[in-house]
Design a protein around this motif. Sequence first.
Motif, mmCIF file in Angstrom:
data_model
loop_
_atom_site.group_PDB
_atom_site.id
_atom_site.type_symbol
_atom_site.label_atom_id
_atom_site.label_comp_id
_atom_site.label_asym_id
_atom_site.label_seq_id
_atom_site.Cartn_x
_atom_site.Cartn_y
_atom_site.Cartn_z
ATOM 1 N N LYS A 50 0.825 -1.205 0.000
ATOM 2 C CA LYS A 50 0.000 0.000 0.000
ATOM 3 C C LYS A 50 0.859 1.255 0.000
ATOM 4 O O LYS A 50 0.565 2.237 -0.684
ATOM 5 C CB LYS A 50 -0.930 -0.003 1.210
ATOM 6 C CG LYS A 50 -2.087 -0.981 1.079
ATOM 7 C CD LYS A 50 -2.950 -0.978 2.308
ATOM 8 C CE LYS A 50 -4.019 -2.060 2.199
ATOM 9 N NZ LYS A 50 -4.808 -2.199 3.428
ATOM 10 N N ALA A 51 1.953 1.227 0.764
ATOM 11 C CA ALA A 51 2.857 2.390 0.822
ATOM 12 C C ALA A 51 3.525 2.625 -0.523
ATOM 13 O O ALA A 51 3.665 3.768 -0.967
ATOM 14 C CB ALA A 51 3.893 2.195 1.928
ATOM 15 N N VAL A 52 3.943 1.550 -1.194
ATOM 16 C CA VAL A 52 4.569 1.674 -2.510
ATOM 17 C C VAL A 52 3.561 2.207 -3.525
ATOM 18 O O VAL A 52 3.868 3.110 -4.314
ATOM 19 C CB VAL A 52 5.165 0.323 -2.978
ATOM 20 C CG1 VAL A 52 5.584 0.380 -4.440
ATOM 21 C CG2 VAL A 52 6.343 -0.074 -2.098
ATOM 22 N N GLU A 53 2.351 1.672 -3.514
ATOM 23 C CA GLU A 53 1.334 2.128 -4.457
ATOM 24 C C GLU A 53 0.967 3.597 -4.230
ATOM 25 O O GLU A 53 0.642 4.307 -5.183
ATOM 26 C CB GLU A 53 0.096 1.239 -4.354
ATOM 27 C CG GLU A 53 0.335 -0.152 -4.920
ATOM 28 C CD GLU A 53 -0.796 -1.125 -4.692
ATOM 29 O OE1 GLU A 53 -1.700 -0.833 -3.882
ATOM 30 O OE2 GLU A 53 -0.777 -2.188 -5.332
ATOM 31 N N ALA A 54 1.045 4.067 -3.003
ATOM 32 C CA ALA A 54 0.747 5.463 -2.704
ATOM 33 C C ALA A 54 1.814 6.406 -3.261
ATOM 34 O O ALA A 54 1.563 7.609 -3.417
ATOM 35 C CB ALA A 54 0.618 5.666 -1.192
#
Length: 96
Positions: A90-94
């Motif tokens: 989720k952090a990477v996609e953000a």
Amino acid sequence: FYPEGGRSGTGEIRPFKPGVGLLALESGVPVVPVHISGTFAAMGKGHSMPKRRPILVRFGVPIAVQLDLQYQGNDGVHEMARKITEQVQKAVEALR
């Protein structure tokens, strides 16, 4: 470390493998999410020569791994690793 396990044929982010969570649990160090864009245009899967294309690297805020000593056995470890992996994805996609 590429948590997807390989390059995508479309350039889209694929589901992360739980190895990133297992490594984070084993080491106890924070995970720094990183998104690298432009690599598919520069050298997509199946190409042998890279093209000149802009590449952008974005770094996210380190994710501290909370070691919860309440888990028991391999099932608990794998569940925690899965949760950490989801958080990292989720952090990477953000960062896109």
